[in-house]
Design an enzyme around this catalytic site. Structure first.
Site, PDB file in Angstrom:
ATOM      1  N   HIS A   1      61.911  35.928 -37.731  1.00  0.00           N
ATOM      2  CA  HIS A   1      61.900  37.388 -37.892  1.00  0.00           C
ATOM      3  C   HIS A   1      60.474  37.855 -37.648  1.00  0.00           C
ATOM      4  O   HIS A   1      59.528  37.294 -38.208  1.00  0.00           O
ATOM      5  CB  HIS A   1      62.373  37.792 -39.293  1.00  0.00           C
ATOM      6  CG  HIS A   1      62.789  39.228 -39.364  1.00  0.00           C
ATOM      7  ND1 HIS A   1      61.885  40.262 -39.241  1.00  0.00           N
ATOM      8  CD2 HIS A   1      64.003  39.809 -39.513  1.00  0.00           C
ATOM      9  CE1 HIS A   1      62.530  41.416 -39.325  1.00  0.00           C
ATOM     10  NE2 HIS A   1      63.821  41.170 -39.483  1.00  0.00           N
TER      11      HIS A   1
ATOM     12  N   ARG B   1      70.325  35.760 -31.791  1.00  0.00           N
ATOM     13  CA  ARG B   1      71.265  36.631 -32.515  1.00  0.00           C
ATOM     14  C   ARG B   1      70.802  38.083 -32.470  1.00  0.00           C
ATOM     15  O   ARG B   1      69.643  38.384 -32.748  1.00  0.00           O
ATOM     16  CB  ARG B   1      71.371  36.182 -33.969  1.00  0.00           C
ATOM     17  CG  ARG B   1      72.201  37.122 -34.830  1.00  0.00           C
ATOM     18  CD  ARG B   1      72.357  36.575 -36.215  1.00  0.00           C
ATOM     19  NE  ARG B   1      71.119  36.586 -36.966  1.00  0.00           N
ATOM     20  CZ  ARG B   1      70.749  37.563 -37.795  1.00  0.00           C
ATOM     21  NH1 ARG B   1      71.523  38.629 -37.979  1.00  0.00           N
ATOM     22  NH2 ARG B   1      69.615  37.477 -38.445  1.00  0.00           N
TER      23      ARG B   1
ATOM     24  N   GLU C   1      68.868  49.062 -35.014  1.00  0.00           N
ATOM     25  CA  GLU C   1      67.969  47.907 -35.044  1.00  0.00           C
ATOM     26  C   GLU C   1      67.757  47.393 -33.629  1.00  0.00           C
ATOM     27  O   GLU C   1      68.446  47.813 -32.691  1.00  0.00           O
ATOM     28  CB  GLU C   1      68.543  46.814 -35.950  1.00  0.00           C
ATOM     29  CG  GLU C   1      68.471  47.190 -37.423  1.00  0.00           C
ATOM     30  CD  GLU C   1      69.006  46.122 -38.359  1.00  0.00           C
ATOM     31  OE1 GLU C   1      69.469  45.065 -37.892  1.00  0.00           O
ATOM     32  OE2 GLU C   1      68.976  46.370 -39.571  1.00  0.00           O
TER      33      GLU C   1
ATOM     34  N   ALA D   1      80.243  34.494 -46.670  1.00  0.00           N
ATOM     35  CA  ALA D   1      81.269  33.717 -45.973  1.00  0.00           C
ATOM     36  C   ALA D   1      82.185  33.013 -46.965  1.00  0.00           C
ATOM     37  O   ALA D   1      83.420  33.116 -46.876  1.00  0.00           O
ATOM     38  CB  ALA D   1      80.604  32.707 -45.037  1.00  0.00           C
TER      39      ALA D   1
ATOM     40  N   ARG E   1      64.542  40.322 -31.053  1.00  0.00           N
ATOM     41  CA  ARG E   1      63.596  39.635 -31.940  1.00  0.00           C
ATOM     42  C   ARG E   1      62.793  38.516 -31.299  1.00  0.00           C
ATOM     43  O   ARG E   1      61.648  38.292 -31.663  1.00  0.00           O
ATOM     44  CB  ARG E   1      64.377  39.019 -33.098  1.00  0.00           C
ATOM     45  CG  ARG E   1      64.567  39.994 -34.164  1.00  0.00           C
ATOM     46  CD  ARG E   1      65.236  39.369 -35.342  1.00  0.00           C
ATOM     47  NE  ARG E   1      65.870  40.472 -36.018  1.00  0.00           N
ATOM     48  CZ  ARG E   1      66.779  40.362 -36.931  1.00  0.00           C
ATOM     49  NH1 ARG E   1      67.195  39.161 -37.282  1.00  0.00           N
ATOM     50  NH2 ARG E   1      67.298  41.411 -37.494  1.00  0.00           N
TER      51      ARG E   1
ATOM     52  N   HIS F   1      63.852  32.694 -40.039  1.00  0.00           N
ATOM     53  CA  HIS F   1      64.780  33.646 -40.648  1.00  0.00           C
ATOM     54  C   HIS F   1      66.234  33.198 -40.561  1.00  0.00           C
ATOM     55  O   HIS F   1      66.988  33.333 -41.517  1.00  0.00           O
ATOM     56  CB  HIS F   1      64.599  34.984 -39.935  1.00  0.00           C
ATOM     57  CG  HIS F   1      65.426  36.110 -40.447  1.00  0.00           C
ATOM     58  ND1 HIS F   1      65.339  36.561 -41.743  1.00  0.00           N
ATOM     59  CD2 HIS F   1      66.355  36.892 -39.834  1.00  0.00           C
ATOM     60  CE1 HIS F   1      66.184  37.583 -41.912  1.00  0.00           C
ATOM     61  NE2 HIS F   1      66.822  37.787 -40.771  1.00  0.00           N
TER      62      HIS F   1
ATOM     63  N   SER G   1      74.995  38.901 -38.154  1.00  0.00           N
ATOM     64  CA  SER G   1      75.279  37.697 -38.924  1.00  0.00           C
ATOM     65  C   SER G   1      76.272  37.968 -40.056  1.00  0.00           C
ATOM     66  O   SER G   1      77.251  37.236 -40.242  1.00  0.00           O
ATOM     67  CB  SER G   1      73.980  37.156 -39.502  1.00  0.00           C
ATOM     68  OG  SER G   1      74.265  36.179 -40.454  1.00  0.00           O
TER      69      SER G   1
HETATM   70  P1  FAD Z   1      74.574  32.310 -47.807  1.00  0.00           P
HETATM   71  O1  FAD Z   1      74.697  33.732 -48.137  1.00  0.00           O
HETATM   72  O2  FAD Z   1      73.219  31.768 -47.659  1.00  0.00           O
HETATM   73  O3  FAD Z   1      75.348  31.484 -48.916  1.00  0.00           O
HETATM   74  C1  FAD Z   1      75.277  30.064 -48.932  1.00  0.00           C
HETATM   75  C2  FAD Z   1      75.805  29.580 -50.258  1.00  0.00           C
HETATM   76  O4  FAD Z   1      75.983  28.164 -50.221  1.00  0.00           O
HETATM   77  C3  FAD Z   1      74.866  29.841 -51.419  1.00  0.00           C
HETATM   78  O5  FAD Z   1      75.653  30.266 -52.504  1.00  0.00           O
HETATM   79  C4  FAD Z   1      74.263  28.469 -51.720  1.00  0.00           C
HETATM   80  O6  FAD Z   1      73.825  28.285 -53.026  1.00  0.00           O
HETATM   81  C5  FAD Z   1      75.451  27.582 -51.409  1.00  0.00           C
HETATM   82  N1  FAD Z   1      75.126  26.181 -51.100  1.00  0.00           N
HETATM   83  C6  FAD Z   1      74.276  25.707 -50.156  1.00  0.00           C
HETATM   84  N2  FAD Z   1      74.292  24.363 -50.170  1.00  0.00           N
HETATM   85  C7  FAD Z   1      75.170  23.982 -51.125  1.00  0.00           C
HETATM   86  C8  FAD Z   1      75.627  22.721 -51.621  1.00  0.00           C
HETATM   87  N3  FAD Z   1      75.166  21.560 -51.148  1.00  0.00           N
HETATM   88  N4  FAD Z   1      76.550  22.705 -52.613  1.00  0.00           N
HETATM   89  C9  FAD Z   1      77.026  23.852 -53.137  1.00  0.00           C
HETATM   90  N5  FAD Z   1      76.620  25.085 -52.715  1.00  0.00           N
HETATM   91  C10 FAD Z   1      75.714  25.130 -51.727  1.00  0.00           C
HETATM   92  N6  FAD Z   1      72.033  39.358 -41.572  1.00  0.00           N
HETATM   93  C11 FAD Z   1      72.599  40.518 -41.166  1.00  0.00           C
HETATM   94  O7  FAD Z   1      73.604  40.507 -40.468  1.00  0.00           O
HETATM   95  N7  FAD Z   1      72.060  41.713 -41.573  1.00  0.00           N
HETATM   96  C12 FAD Z   1      70.951  41.789 -42.347  1.00  0.00           C
HETATM   97  O8  FAD Z   1      70.509  42.859 -42.704  1.00  0.00           O
HETATM   98  C13 FAD Z   1      70.329  40.570 -42.748  1.00  0.00           C
HETATM   99  N8  FAD Z   1      69.193  40.600 -43.495  1.00  0.00           N
HETATM  100  C14 FAD Z   1      68.683  39.422 -43.942  1.00  0.00           C
HETATM  101  C15 FAD Z   1      67.575  39.442 -44.787  1.00  0.00           C
HETATM  102  C16 FAD Z   1      67.083  38.261 -45.327  1.00  0.00           C
HETATM  103  C17 FAD Z   1      65.883  38.299 -46.242  1.00  0.00           C
HETATM  104  C18 FAD Z   1      67.705  37.029 -45.000  1.00  0.00           C
HETATM  105  C19 FAD Z   1      67.198  35.754 -45.584  1.00  0.00           C
HETATM  106  C20 FAD Z   1      68.791  37.009 -44.129  1.00  0.00           C
HETATM  107  C21 FAD Z   1      69.287  38.185 -43.602  1.00  0.00           C
HETATM  108  N9  FAD Z   1      70.387  38.189 -42.743  1.00  0.00           N
HETATM  109  C22 FAD Z   1      70.935  39.362 -42.343  1.00  0.00           C
HETATM  110  C23 FAD Z   1      71.101  36.952 -42.455  1.00  0.00           C
HETATM  111  C24 FAD Z   1      72.321  36.866 -43.395  1.00  0.00           C
HETATM  112  O9  FAD Z   1      71.957  37.364 -44.652  1.00  0.00           O
HETATM  113  C25 FAD Z   1      72.829  35.453 -43.530  1.00  0.00           C
HETATM  114  O10 FAD Z   1      72.984  34.855 -42.287  1.00  0.00           O
HETATM  115  C26 FAD Z   1      74.173  35.473 -44.266  1.00  0.00           C
HETATM  116  O11 FAD Z   1      74.032  36.123 -45.494  1.00  0.00           O
HETATM  117  C27 FAD Z   1      74.672  34.068 -44.463  1.00  0.00           C
HETATM  118  O12 FAD Z   1      75.796  34.130 -45.298  1.00  0.00           O
HETATM  119  P2  FAD Z   1      76.510  32.777 -45.708  1.00  0.00           P
HETATM  120  O13 FAD Z   1      77.612  33.141 -46.616  1.00  0.00           O
HETATM  121  O14 FAD Z   1      76.801  31.985 -44.511  1.00  0.00           O
HETATM  122  O15 FAD Z   1      75.378  31.944 -46.486  1.00  0.00           O
HETATM  123  C1  SIN Z   2      66.533  42.964 -41.103  1.00  0.00           C
HETATM  124  O1  SIN Z   2      66.869  43.783 -41.958  1.00  0.00           O
HETATM  125  O2  SIN Z   2      65.576  43.112 -40.339  1.00  0.00           O
HETATM  126  C2  SIN Z   2      67.336  41.721 -40.975  1.00  0.00           C
HETATM  127  C3  SIN Z   2      68.512  41.989 -40.168  1.00  0.00           C
HETATM  128  C4  SIN Z   2      69.110  40.713 -39.671  1.00  0.00           C
HETATM  129  O3  SIN Z   2      68.618  39.622 -39.937  1.00  0.00           O
HETATM  130  O4  SIN Z   2      70.090  40.838 -38.945  1.00  0.00           O
END
Ligand code: FAD
Ligand code: SIN
Length: 539
Positions: free
Chosen positions: A242, A384, A117, A15, A288, A349, A389
């Protein structure tokens, strides 16, 4: 010290990076991230990104699947935007160099291999084997680093937003954001970054729970920071567990992707019996919430510490080719997934709620946007749909950066001298830290035991009392102590726990990811609405 920019982006996951890359076309961007730039939930995503690309698929089908999973709470306009703008955002990623897995298929424009999925009616999961997040994160980082307008500050933690409160000492509902106070985790210096637009992209809060798929950064900072500043926070009770993480004491809740079930893996009990047919017509590929609750129930009935996932019937070389990461990790723990059943348990998760934003990512605080997991766009409702996501982050980060780029010309900045410097007079170094360090575990245990997959009034009441006590202790300590990255995380963790517990206590029904034994039915008459929390009275 006061540093200035047009856009301050907090977080370097999908994001934050997407917002920054787009915003850099319209002004200077400072992107801060609290650890190494790759450390994010994004980096660990496995399954992929849901998107309608296949000829036989349709927007309406993806919309329907999302709404069905959301159990009546999703915002239909946001869901339509998510689904219809998805293909363009996937095209952006491909143009920027993301190398998704391909197949011989000519039925989608990029010849992508599309996985399946839980809860999806069609094969529509775009992925890079089972390392989708790593591929996306690395490509976005490379691009962001190549853009001159973006300054990336690693090891910088956002402490609090700078709002009108800091200028006038009154907290008003129409407050504006002027940037953030930031701790340099290496030099320990605290300074202000003044910005016209601030975007919170801090990700999720898995670390609130004892067992989670999330990495250590997921301490809920953005929810707590926004709440303290007066933003409206919504639907925090909807925590997605999860269903399948590796059950092994050293595996750290390693995720076994739902894509494995999409590939044919079947959930079985300790005696090898399939059990999901008792719970849902889609069996192992049910949504889920259903699967996690079914596993929880089966474990309670059998008294066993896990259930099993079985992919032994699939072609071994095919399994190894599609899931190299899962295969290799399981081998490290002595499990050959082509020959052995995989012991699995649910773990925290994803959080569906967050900072309430509109369809262009605006929060209730002026000039403050939020996107990704920290935001609540209304897409997910009470649950979700798998792989929605990353898509949500892509689609709404683009919309937020486009909208803020339009607004930025009209924003007048306050004089830098009006921003008070960080004041830490009267604080001491943290010799007493040891007294508080175990509070992390305490919060996580309370949340795991009392605010998990199955909840009740008694459990939530108990959690509320314990969390309130912990919050008081941590707050007292915070006020007397020089801030450190760890202390900031602890403070945010307890506030986020409080937000989850109070939202869960508000919702007197069971819906999607919130299941309570005291109100086991869905109650559309009174509860087909979001839970809302704010320190301010918004209209
Ligand atoms: P993040 O990618 O978590 O990034 C957050 C950032 O903010 C990080 O860089 C962190 O260090 C920084 N940060 C946090 N607090 C602070 C602060 N106070 N000051 C400065 N920096 C800070 N979703 C799907 O749609 N498909 C999938 O296959 C999937 N697989 C997943 C597998 C796993 C193991 C996990 C954990 C999640 C998965 N998800 C999946 C969910 C998805 O990955 C996340 O919801 C998504 O990546 C979130 O993106 P984001 O950019 O919002 O946050
Ligand atoms: C997974 O690969 O099962 C995670 C997918 C998701 O969180 O959407």
């Amino acid at each position: 010290m006061n540093t200035q920019c047009d856009f301050l982006v907090i977080g370097s996951g999908i994001a934050g990076l997407c917002f920054a890359i787009q915003a850099a076309k319209s002004g200077s961007v400072i992107l801060i991230t609290k650890k190494n730039d790759t450390e994010s939930n994004t980096n660990y995503a496995q399954g992929g990104i849901a998107c309608v690309l296949e000829r036989g698929d349709s927007f309406n089908s993806h919309i329907k699947d999302t709404l069905t999973t959301g159990k009546g709470l999703s915002n239909e306009e946001s869901v339509r935007i998510l689904v219809e703008e998805g293909p363009d955002r996937i095209k952006d990623l491909i143009d920027w160099g993301v190398n998704f897995s391909k197949s011989d298929a000519t039925s989608n424009p990029y010849h992508l291999h599309l996985g399946k999925e839980g809860g999806h009616s069609e094969n529509r999961i775009v992925h890079a084997h089972d390392l989708t997040g790593k591929e996306v994160e690395e490509t976005l980082l490379k691009r962001a680093h190549s853009i001159k307008n973006i300054t990336m500050l690693e090891h910088h933690s956002a402490i609090d937003l700078i709002t009108d409160y800091h200028l006038s000492h009154t907290l008003q509902p129409d407050t504006s954001c002027h940037g953030a106070y930031v701790l340099d985790n290496i030099t320990k210096i605290i300074f202000s970054i003044q910005s016209k637009i601030t975007c919170l992209a801090t990700g999720g809060a898995g670390k609130v729970y004892l067992h989670t798929t999330n990495p250590d950064i997921a301490t809920g900072d953005g929810f707590a920071i926004a709440y303290r500043a007066g933003a409206v926070i919504s639907n925090m009770e909807f925590i997605q567990f999860h269903p399948t993480t590796l059950f092994h004491e050293k595996a750290n809740s390693f995720l076994i992707s739902e894509a494995l079930r999409g590939h044919g893996a079947i959930l079985r009990d300790v005696n090898g019996r399939e059990f999901m047919d008792k719970y849902h017509p889609l069996k192992s590929l049910a949504p889920r919430d259903t699967v996690a609750r079914a596993i929880d129930n089966e474990m309670k009935i059998s008294g066993e510490p896990c259930v099993f996932l079985d992919i032994r019937h699939a072609d071994p070389s095919d399994t190894r080719e599609h899931f190299p990461n899962i295969y290799a990790n399981c081998i490290n723990f002595g499990i050959d997934i082509t020959k052995d059943m995989i012991p699995v348990v649910p773990a925290a998760h994803y959080i569906c709620g967050g900072i309430k934003v509109d369809t262009v990512g605006r929060s209730s605080i002026q000039n403050l946007y939020a996107c990704g997991e920290v935001s609540c766009t209304g897409v997910h409702g009470a649950n979700r749909l798998a792989s929605n996501s990353l898509l949500e982050a892509l689609v709404f980060a683009k919309r937020a950066s486009d909208h803020s780029a339009e607004c930025i010309r009209r924003i007048s900045t306050v004089e830098p001298s009006a921003i008070p410097a960080w004041d830490d007079t009267g604080t001491i170094d943290n010799e007493e830290w040891i007294l508080l360090s175990h509070n992390f575990k305490e919060i996580q245990s309370v949340m795991w035991d009392y605010v998990g997959i199955v909840r009740s009034n008694v459990r939530l009441g108990r959690a509320a009392r314990r969390i309130q006590l912990l919050e008081k202790e941590i707050d007292n300590f915070y006020k007397r102590t020089k801030v450190t990255a760890k202390l900031l995380e602890l403070r945010n963790l307890v506030t986020t726990a409080k937000l989850i517990v109070s939202s869960a206590a508000q919702r007197k029904e069971s819906r999607g990811l919130h299941y309570t034994t005291d109100y086991p039915e869905q109650n559309d008459r009174y509860w087909k609405k979001d839970t809302i929390l704010s320190r301010l009275k918004h209209r």
